[in-house]
Design an enzyme around this catalytic site. Structure first.
Site, short mmCIF file in Angstrom:
data_model
loop_
_atom_site.label_atom_id
_atom_site.label_comp_id
_atom_site.label_asym_id
_atom_site.label_seq_id
_atom_site.Cartn_x
_atom_site.Cartn_y
_atom_site.Cartn_z
CG HIS A 126 -1.81 1.16 1.38
ND1 HIS A 126 -3.11 1.18 0.94
CD2 HIS A 126 -1.59 2.38 1.94
CE1 HIS A 126 -3.66 2.36 1.22
NE2 HIS A 126 -2.76 3.12 1.83
CD GLU A 127 1.84 3.62 3.75
OE1 GLU A 127 2.08 4.70 3.17
OE2 GLU A 127 0.84 3.46 4.49
CG HIS A 130 0.18 6.23 -0.37
ND1 HIS A 130 -0.95 6.66 -1.01
CD2 HIS A 130 -0.24 5.69 0.81
CE1 HIS A 130 -2.02 6.40 -0.26
NE2 HIS A 130 -1.62 5.80 0.85
CG HIS A 136 -6.38 6.32 0.33
ND1 HIS A 136 -6.43 7.10 1.45
CD2 HIS A 136 -5.31 5.49 0.49
CE1 HIS A 136 -5.43 6.76 2.26
NE2 HIS A 136 -4.73 5.79 1.70
N1 TQI Z 1 -1.46 5.49 7.04
C1 TQI Z 1 -2.17 6.29 6.11
C2 TQI Z 1 -2.16 5.61 4.72
O1 TQI Z 1 -1.09 5.21 4.26
C3 TQI Z 1 -1.55 7.66 5.99
C4 TQI Z 1 -2.34 8.50 5.04
C5 TQI Z 1 -3.55 8.99 5.24
C6 TQI Z 1 -1.97 8.84 3.73
N2 TQI Z 1 -3.98 9.66 4.12
C7 TQI Z 1 -3.03 9.58 3.19
C8 TQI Z 1 -0.85 8.61 2.96
C9 TQI Z 1 -3.00 10.05 1.90
C10 TQI Z 1 -0.82 9.11 1.67
C11 TQI Z 1 -1.91 9.82 1.14
O2 TQI Z 1 -3.21 5.52 4.13
S1 TQI Z 1 -2.17 4.26 7.80
C12 TQI Z 1 -3.65 1.46 5.44
C13 TQI Z 1 -4.99 1.04 4.98
C14 TQI Z 1 -2.31 2.94 6.70
C15 TQI Z 1 -3.53 2.54 6.28
O3 TQI Z 1 -1.22 3.85 8.79
O4 TQI Z 1 -3.46 4.64 8.25
C16 TQI Z 1 -2.53 0.78 5.03
C17 TQI Z 1 -1.19 2.28 6.30
F1 TQI Z 1 -5.14 1.23 3.69
F2 TQI Z 1 -5.21 -0.21 5.19
F3 TQI Z 1 -5.91 1.70 5.62
C18 TQI Z 1 -1.29 1.19 5.46
CL1 TQI Z 1 -2.64 -0.62 4.03
ZN ZN Z 2 -2.95 5.04 2.22
#
Ligand code: TQI
Ligand code: ZN
Ligand code: ZN
Length: 169
Positions: A126-127, A130, A136
């Protein structure tokens, strides 16, 4: 449906062979590094991008590290659960993971796994999305969908993820 960051930033045509490095102070095991190798290969399989590990932290395009709490980028981590990781849009290249999580590699997940356990490869895939420029997605089950159940594993790109990344690269 997939989204991009505002302005649709992406890695330039001149830099599609990206290098990545792990923060030297983390002293990560090969098991952890191999999880990232696998996660990167899921994205390189569907694009013209390549990802190569380098030992030169300073020169790497993508910089991966585990940090706890306030680590100096204005986006402090919050201890167990909550925020697990974050990555910045192109061409920042920074991918940070919350060192306070109970990270597991997939083979560790069983019925007896703590409910707070988080699958490292799922979050890495996922990261990396990004890092490459994907925001998303509204498609449930896609890698870029903004929730993941704890103690679960979701590492296969969905067609929505593939269409999104192929529009960029
Ligand atoms: N971290 C968030 C994410 O990676 C951070 C974030 C929020 C973000 N909004 C964003 C990053 C917009 C970039 C652009 O989404 S988290 C998931 C999931 C997170 C969440 O720690 O909440 C995953 C990390 F998708 F499952 F909700 C990994 Cl896979
Ligand atoms: Zn994300
Ligand atoms: Zn950070």
């Amino acid at each position: 449906h997939y989204t991009f960051f505002p302005g649709k930033p992406r890695w330039p045509q001149s830099n599609r062979d990206l290098t990545y490095a792990f923060q030297p102070e983390n002293q990560l095991t090969d098991v952890v590094k191999n999880v990232f190798t696998a996660a990167f290969s899921r994205w390189s399989a569907v694009t013209a991008l390549t990802f190569t590990q380098t030992d030169s932290w300073a020169d790497a395009d993508l910089k991966i590290g585990f940090f706890e709490g306030d680590h100096g980028d204005g986006e402090p981590f919050d201890g167990l659960l909550g925020t697990l990781a974050h990555a910045f849009s192109p061409t920042s290249g920074r991918l940070h993971l919350d060192a306070d999580e109970n990270w597991v590699v997939s083979s560790d997940i069983t019925e007896a796994t703590e409910t707070s356990a988080v699958d490292l490869e799922s979050v890495a895939v996922h990261e990396i999305g990004h890092l490459l420029g994907l925001g998303h997605s509204s498609v449930e089950g896609s890698i870029m969908y903004p929730t993941i159940p704890s103690r679960s594993r979701k590492v296969e790109l969905a067609s929505d993820d593939i269409l999104g990344i192929q529009e960029l690269y």
